[in-house]
Design an enzyme around this catalytic site. Structure first.
Site, PDB file in Angstrom:
ATOM      1  N   ILE A  12       0.732  -1.010  -0.027  1.00  0.00           N
ATOM      2  CA  ILE A  12      -0.291   0.728   0.099  1.00  0.00           C
ATOM      3  C   ILE A  12       0.464   1.498  -0.027  1.00  0.00           C
ATOM      4  CG2 ILE A  12      -2.093   1.142   1.168  1.00  0.00           C
ATOM      5  CD1 ILE A  12      -2.638  -1.524   2.034  1.00  0.00           C
ATOM      6  N   ASN A  35       9.385  -6.921   4.498  1.00  0.00           N
ATOM      7  CA  ASN A  35       8.820  -7.543   3.641  1.00  0.00           C
ATOM      8  C   ASN A  35       8.343  -6.853   2.796  1.00  0.00           C
ATOM      9  OD1 ASN A  35       6.500  -9.347   3.690  1.00  0.00           O
ATOM     10  ND2 ASN A  35       5.406  -7.768   3.924  1.00  0.00           N
ATOM     11  N   LEU A  59      11.838   0.779  12.594  1.00  0.00           N
ATOM     12  CA  LEU A  59      11.253   1.714  13.218  1.00  0.00           C
ATOM     13  C   LEU A  59      11.530   1.443  14.845  1.00  0.00           C
ATOM     14  CD1 LEU A  59       7.741   1.995  11.732  1.00  0.00           C
ATOM     15  CD2 LEU A  59       9.494   3.602  11.776  1.00  0.00           C
ATOM     16  N   PHE A  80       2.246   3.272   7.571  1.00  0.00           N
ATOM     17  CA  PHE A  80       2.596   1.714   6.967  1.00  0.00           C
ATOM     18  C   PHE A  80       3.363   1.092   7.812  1.00  0.00           C
ATOM     19  CE2 PHE A  80       1.820   5.137   3.005  1.00  0.00           C
ATOM     20  CZ  PHE A  80       0.259   4.902   2.661  1.00  0.00           C
ATOM     21  N   SER A 124      -7.257  -1.836  10.404  1.00  0.00           N
ATOM     22  CA  SER A 124      -8.012  -2.212   9.628  1.00  0.00           C
ATOM     23  C   SER A 124      -9.833  -2.601  10.205  1.00  0.00           C
ATOM     24  CB  SER A 124      -7.067  -3.237   9.534  1.00  0.00           C
ATOM     25  OG  SER A 124      -7.897  -4.271   9.417  1.00  0.00           O
ATOM     26  N   TYR A 148      -2.443  -9.689  15.454  1.00  0.00           N
ATOM     27  CA  TYR A 148      -2.396  -8.497  14.681  1.00  0.00           C
ATOM     28  C   TYR A 148      -3.376  -7.194  14.689  1.00  0.00           C
ATOM     29  CZ  TYR A 148      -2.864  -6.231  10.106  1.00  0.00           C
ATOM     30  OH  TYR A 148      -3.030  -4.948   9.625  1.00  0.00           O
ATOM     31  N   LYS A 152      -3.175  -3.448  16.240  1.00  0.00           N
ATOM     32  CA  LYS A 152      -3.783  -1.943  15.341  1.00  0.00           C
ATOM     33  C   LYS A 152      -5.068  -1.645  16.424  1.00  0.00           C
ATOM     34  CE  LYS A 152      -2.425  -2.604  11.796  1.00  0.00           C
ATOM     35  NZ  LYS A 152      -1.243  -1.302  11.405  1.00  0.00           N
ATOM     36  N   ASN A 197      -2.027 -15.761   1.838  1.00  0.00           N
ATOM     37  CA  ASN A 197      -2.406 -16.106   2.288  1.00  0.00           C
ATOM     38  C   ASN A 197      -3.951 -15.410   1.981  1.00  0.00           C
ATOM     39  OD1 ASN A 197      -1.248 -17.584   4.716  1.00  0.00           O
ATOM     40  ND2 ASN A 197      -0.634 -15.399   5.047  1.00  0.00           N
ATOM     41  N   ASP A 294     -12.441 -16.520  10.159  1.00  0.00           N
ATOM     42  CA  ASP A 294     -13.336 -16.292   9.373  1.00  0.00           C
ATOM     43  C   ASP A 294     -14.881 -16.278   9.872  1.00  0.00           C
ATOM     44  OD1 ASP A 294     -10.530 -15.245   7.625  1.00  0.00           O
ATOM     45  OD2 ASP A 294     -11.633 -17.341   6.311  1.00  0.00           O
TER      46      ASP A 294
HETATM   47  P1  NAD Z   1       3.225  -4.439   3.755  1.00  0.00           P
HETATM   48  O1  NAD Z   1       4.191  -5.481   4.422  1.00  0.00           O
HETATM   49  O2  NAD Z   1       3.112  -4.369   1.921  1.00  0.00           O
HETATM   50  O3  NAD Z   1       4.207  -3.139   3.724  1.00  0.00           O
HETATM   51  C1  NAD Z   1       4.449  -2.593   5.269  1.00  0.00           C
HETATM   52  C2  NAD Z   1       6.091  -1.730   5.139  1.00  0.00           C
HETATM   53  O4  NAD Z   1       6.085  -2.001   6.852  1.00  0.00           O
HETATM   54  C3  NAD Z   1       6.846  -3.230   4.570  1.00  0.00           C
HETATM   55  O5  NAD Z   1       7.644  -2.381   3.329  1.00  0.00           O
HETATM   56  C4  NAD Z   1       7.876  -4.083   5.549  1.00  0.00           C
HETATM   57  O6  NAD Z   1       8.942  -3.936   4.929  1.00  0.00           O
HETATM   58  C5  NAD Z   1       8.029  -2.328   6.792  1.00  0.00           C
HETATM   59  N1  NAD Z   1       8.239  -2.149   7.553  1.00  0.00           N
HETATM   60  C6  NAD Z   1       8.000  -3.517   8.940  1.00  0.00           C
HETATM   61  N2  NAD Z   1       8.392  -3.528  10.220  1.00  0.00           N
HETATM   62  C7  NAD Z   1       9.295  -2.266  10.171  1.00  0.00           C
HETATM   63  C8  NAD Z   1       9.613  -2.185  11.183  1.00  0.00           C
HETATM   64  N3  NAD Z   1      10.090  -1.664  12.205  1.00  0.00           N
HETATM   65  N4  NAD Z   1      10.459  -1.077  10.517  1.00  0.00           N
HETATM   66  C9  NAD Z   1      10.389  -0.577   9.073  1.00  0.00           C
HETATM   67  N5  NAD Z   1      10.025  -1.476   8.524  1.00  0.00           N
HETATM   68  C10 NAD Z   1       9.404  -1.930   8.714  1.00  0.00           C
HETATM   69  O7  NAD Z   1       2.017  -4.206   3.854  1.00  0.00           O
HETATM   70  P2  NAD Z   1       0.419  -3.626   3.178  1.00  0.00           P
HETATM   71  O8  NAD Z   1      -0.484  -4.455   2.710  1.00  0.00           O
HETATM   72  O9  NAD Z   1       1.292  -2.530   2.555  1.00  0.00           O
HETATM   73  O10 NAD Z   1       0.231  -2.612   4.878  1.00  0.00           O
HETATM   74  C11 NAD Z   1       0.787  -1.583   5.128  1.00  0.00           C
HETATM   75  C12 NAD Z   1      -0.064  -1.051   6.436  1.00  0.00           C
HETATM   76  O11 NAD Z   1      -1.803  -1.447   6.356  1.00  0.00           O
HETATM   77  C13 NAD Z   1       0.104  -2.613   7.442  1.00  0.00           C
HETATM   78  O12 NAD Z   1       0.063  -1.701   8.263  1.00  0.00           O
HETATM   79  C14 NAD Z   1      -1.188  -3.022   7.685  1.00  0.00           C
HETATM   80  O13 NAD Z   1      -1.242  -3.495   8.709  1.00  0.00           O
HETATM   81  C15 NAD Z   1      -2.007  -2.262   7.423  1.00  0.00           C
HETATM   82  N6  NAD Z   1      -3.380  -3.338   6.934  1.00  0.00           N
HETATM   83  C16 NAD Z   1      -2.808  -3.843   5.787  1.00  0.00           C
HETATM   84  C17 NAD Z   1      -4.117  -4.410   4.769  1.00  0.00           C
HETATM   85  C18 NAD Z   1      -4.123  -5.423   3.622  1.00  0.00           C
HETATM   86  O14 NAD Z   1      -5.107  -5.989   3.812  1.00  0.00           O
HETATM   87  N7  NAD Z   1      -3.120  -5.208   2.774  1.00  0.00           N
HETATM   88  C19 NAD Z   1      -5.098  -4.626   5.374  1.00  0.00           C
HETATM   89  C20 NAD Z   1      -5.704  -3.589   6.282  1.00  0.00           C
HETATM   90  C21 NAD Z   1      -4.460  -2.551   7.069  1.00  0.00           C
HETATM   91  C1  WQD Z   2     -11.422 -13.065   1.830  1.00  0.00           C
HETATM   92  C2  WQD Z   2     -12.210 -14.401   1.825  1.00  0.00           C
HETATM   93  C3  WQD Z   2     -11.419 -16.231   3.361  1.00  0.00           C
HETATM   94  C4  WQD Z   2      -7.898 -17.187   0.761  1.00  0.00           C
HETATM   95  C5  WQD Z   2      -7.510 -10.559   5.491  1.00  0.00           C
HETATM   96  C6  WQD Z   2      -6.846 -10.096   6.801  1.00  0.00           C
HETATM   97  C7  WQD Z   2      -7.736  -8.965   7.793  1.00  0.00           C
HETATM   98  C8  WQD Z   2      -6.737  -7.770   5.911  1.00  0.00           C
HETATM   99  C9  WQD Z   2      -7.403  -8.259   5.092  1.00  0.00           C
HETATM  100  C10 WQD Z   2      -5.153  -6.627   7.818  1.00  0.00           C
HETATM  101  C11 WQD Z   2     -12.132 -14.536   3.423  1.00  0.00           C
HETATM  102  C12 WQD Z   2     -11.384 -15.961   1.382  1.00  0.00           C
HETATM  103  C13 WQD Z   2      -9.047 -16.591   0.792  1.00  0.00           C
HETATM  104  C14 WQD Z   2      -8.223 -18.270  -0.071  1.00  0.00           C
HETATM  105  C15 WQD Z   2     -10.543 -18.104   0.316  1.00  0.00           C
HETATM  106  N1  WQD Z   2      -5.627  -7.414   7.094  1.00  0.00           N
HETATM  107  N2  WQD Z   2     -10.147 -17.443   0.968  1.00  0.00           N
HETATM  108  N3  WQD Z   2      -9.674 -18.709  -0.131  1.00  0.00           N
HETATM  109  O1  WQD Z   2      -9.432 -12.398   5.680  1.00  0.00           O
HETATM  110  O2  WQD Z   2     -10.914 -10.858   4.441  1.00  0.00           O
HETATM  111  O3  WQD Z   2      -8.965 -10.303   6.010  1.00  0.00           O
HETATM  112  O4  WQD Z   2      -6.796  -9.488   5.034  1.00  0.00           O
HETATM  113  O5  WQD Z   2      -5.706  -5.256   8.365  1.00  0.00           O
HETATM  114  O6  WQD Z   2      -7.142  -8.143   9.105  1.00  0.00           O
HETATM  115  O7  WQD Z   2      -7.612 -11.157   8.063  1.00  0.00           O
HETATM  116  O8  WQD Z   2      -9.309 -11.104   3.610  1.00  0.00           O
HETATM  117  O9  WQD Z   2      -8.309 -12.307   1.434  1.00  0.00           O
HETATM  118  O10 WQD Z   2      -7.676 -13.757   3.441  1.00  0.00           O
HETATM  119  O11 WQD Z   2      -9.686 -13.332   2.212  1.00  0.00           O
HETATM  120  O12 WQD Z   2     -11.813 -18.736   0.582  1.00  0.00           O
HETATM  121  O13 WQD Z   2      -7.183 -19.155  -0.086  1.00  0.00           O
HETATM  122  O14 WQD Z   2     -11.406 -15.217   0.916  1.00  0.00           O
HETATM  123  O15 WQD Z   2     -11.968 -17.205   3.127  1.00  0.00           O
HETATM  124  O16 WQD Z   2     -13.548 -14.366   2.613  1.00  0.00           O
HETATM  125  P1  WQD Z   2      -9.967 -11.082   4.683  1.00  0.00           P
HETATM  126  P2  WQD Z   2      -8.452 -12.572   2.592  1.00  0.00           P
END
Ligand code: NAD
Ligand code: WQD
Length: 337
Positions: A12, A35, A59, A80, A124, A148, A152, A197, A294
């Site tokens: 993101i 990551n 951090l 982020f 989230s 996790y 948050k 995942n 889930d």
């Molecule tokens: P990502 O893992 O791709 O990005 C997170 C970045 O943070 C990575 O580049 C990682 O190297 C860096 N990082 C982690 N720990 C660190 C530290 N201690 N010091 C410096 N850098 C560090 O994840 P993303 O999907 O881009 O998510 C960004 C943010 O949004 C996260 O906080 C995540 O929890 C939140 N979020 C993501 C989702 C999702 O589904 N992707 C959903 C809701 C919230």
């Molecule tokens: C979506 C739907 C699964 C994989 C997760 C975190 C949440 C947030 C976003 C960070 C569900 C189904 C999935 C597969 C499947 N992240 N599924 N087969 O669980 O809504 O949210 O990511 O904050 O905290 O929990 O997202 O993409 O894993 O699943 O059937 O191989 O797809 O059961 O219904 P989820 P997801």
């Protein structure tokens, strides 16, 4: 004055960096690359034709982090950086609490010390736990089901307490629903390290032939077709919400919470169909058992973000699928050379 972007090399964060650079914002990126890959940052430069400073800093290392503040005029932060894998957080809770919470505490200490009291935090929809109904509004009760999610929620509370103690702070908590898709250029996108995942990266790998079939996690949920329903949001729309949030933070103090979703729920099977239609690729699937933890349905009421931030999602599910597939086709092994 610069906006500090933590975790800017991530999925993101990299998309947000593009939007900030395109809006002519001065940015400084901090990421420890635990990551992500530096190549994502090169791609951000390539897309925007603009440069920015990058520090490979953890951090958790407050001294190195302070150097970033000494060397730059930071006035706000988009935070982020954090670990995000739900399953891994259950296996390694201490790692998650330490990284996400201590990292945020270090960051806030420095933002406070250097007078940069504006933060936009990546929260989230997971903080709503198992919602009693849908669509979800920001005033719904909060709870979590894994470490996790706890991090948050704890960070949300820490940021609120910070504001209570010092009203000069401006805190925007963005609660993301399910971010998917990729930049239209196909140069940046989601690059999961191991077996994905999340649904979309998994589907994308099946569609491109890297994996044989998708296992649908249960078809006995209380939804229109029995499979889980979620609110998928294009990552570029999500990235743009951060620009809107920082513009508001520049104008006023306080703590505000926003759902960042489309308001539309799609089931797993809806997504499989939409993906096939948008890309012409086949997504083989088998119905498997439920995945522990889930929930049936989760989608946002995103009206508050529209009313207050002037933000709303523009891309529909077709664009999300097309753009995810385009990224995968152009980068079959993600950011690997
Ligand atoms: P990502 O893992 O791709 O990005 C997170 C970045 O943070 C990575 O580049 C990682 O190297 C860096 N990082 C982690 N720990 C660190 C530290 N201690 N010091 C410096 N850098 C560090 O994840 P993303 O999907 O881009 O998510 C960004 C943010 O949004 C996260 O906080 C995540 O929890 C939140 N979020 C993501 C989702 C999702 O589904 N992707 C959903 C809701 C919230
Ligand atoms: C979506 C739907 C699964 C994989 C997760 C975190 C949440 C947030 C976003 C960070 C569900 C189904 C999935 C597969 C499947 N992240 N599924 N087969 O669980 O809504 O949210 O990511 O904050 O905290 O929990 O997202 O993409 O894993 O699943 O059937 O191989 O797809 O059961 O219904 P989820 P997801």
């Amino acid at each position: 004055m610069a906006v500090l972007i933590t975790g800017g090399a991530g999925y993101i964060g990299s998309h947000a960096m593009v939007e900030f650079l395109n809006a002519d914002k001065d940015i400084v990126c901090v990421d420890n690359l635990c990551n992500s890959k530096a190549m994502a940052l090169d791609r951000v430069r390539q897309i925007t034709g603009k440069d920015f400073k990058f520090y490979q800093v953890d951090l958790l290392d407050i001294d190195k982090l302070e150097n970033v503040f000494k060397e730059n005029k930071i006035d706000s932060c988009i935070h982020f950086a954090g670990l995000k894998a739900v399953g891994e957080s259950c296996e390694k809770p201490l790692l998650y609490y330490h990284n996400n919470i201590t990292g945020t505490l270090n960051l806030c200490k420095l933002l406070s010390k250097y007078g940069a009291k504006k933060i936009v935090f990546s929260s989230s929809a997971t903080v709503y736990g198992k919602p009693a109904s849908v669509p979800i509004t920001e005033d719904f009760p909060l709870s979590t089901t894994n470490p996790y999610g706890e991090t948050k929620l704890m960070i949300e509370r820490i940021l609120k307490d910070l504001w209570v103690s010092d009203n000069e702070w401006s805190v925007s908590i963005l609660r993301y629903f399910n971010p998917i898709g990729a930049h239209k250029s196909g140069l940046i996108g989601e690059d999961p390290r191991d077996i994905p995942n999340n649904l979309l990266p998994y589907i994308t790998q099946v569609a491109s032939g890297r994996r044989e079939f998708l296992s649908v996690h249960g078809n006995d949920y209380n939804t229109h077709d029995g499979t889980g329903v979620r609110d998928y949001i294009h990552v570029v729309d999500l990235a743009k919400a951060h620009l809107c949030a920082i513009e508001r933070a520049n104008k006023q103090t306080g703590v505000e919470y926003f759902n960042i979703g489309t308001g539309v729920g799609y089931s797993v099977l809806d997504i499989v169909k939409a993906y096939e239609e948008a890309t012409g690729a086949k997504v083989n699937y088998k119905i498997g058992p439920r995945r522990p933890g889930d929930i049936d349905e989760c989608y946002a009421n995103p009206e508050k973000a529209y009313k207050i931030l002037g933000w709303k999602a523009e891309n529909g599910i077709e664009d999300m699928c097309k753009d995810a597939f385009n990224w995968q086709k152009k980068n079959p092994n993600g950011y690997e050379e």
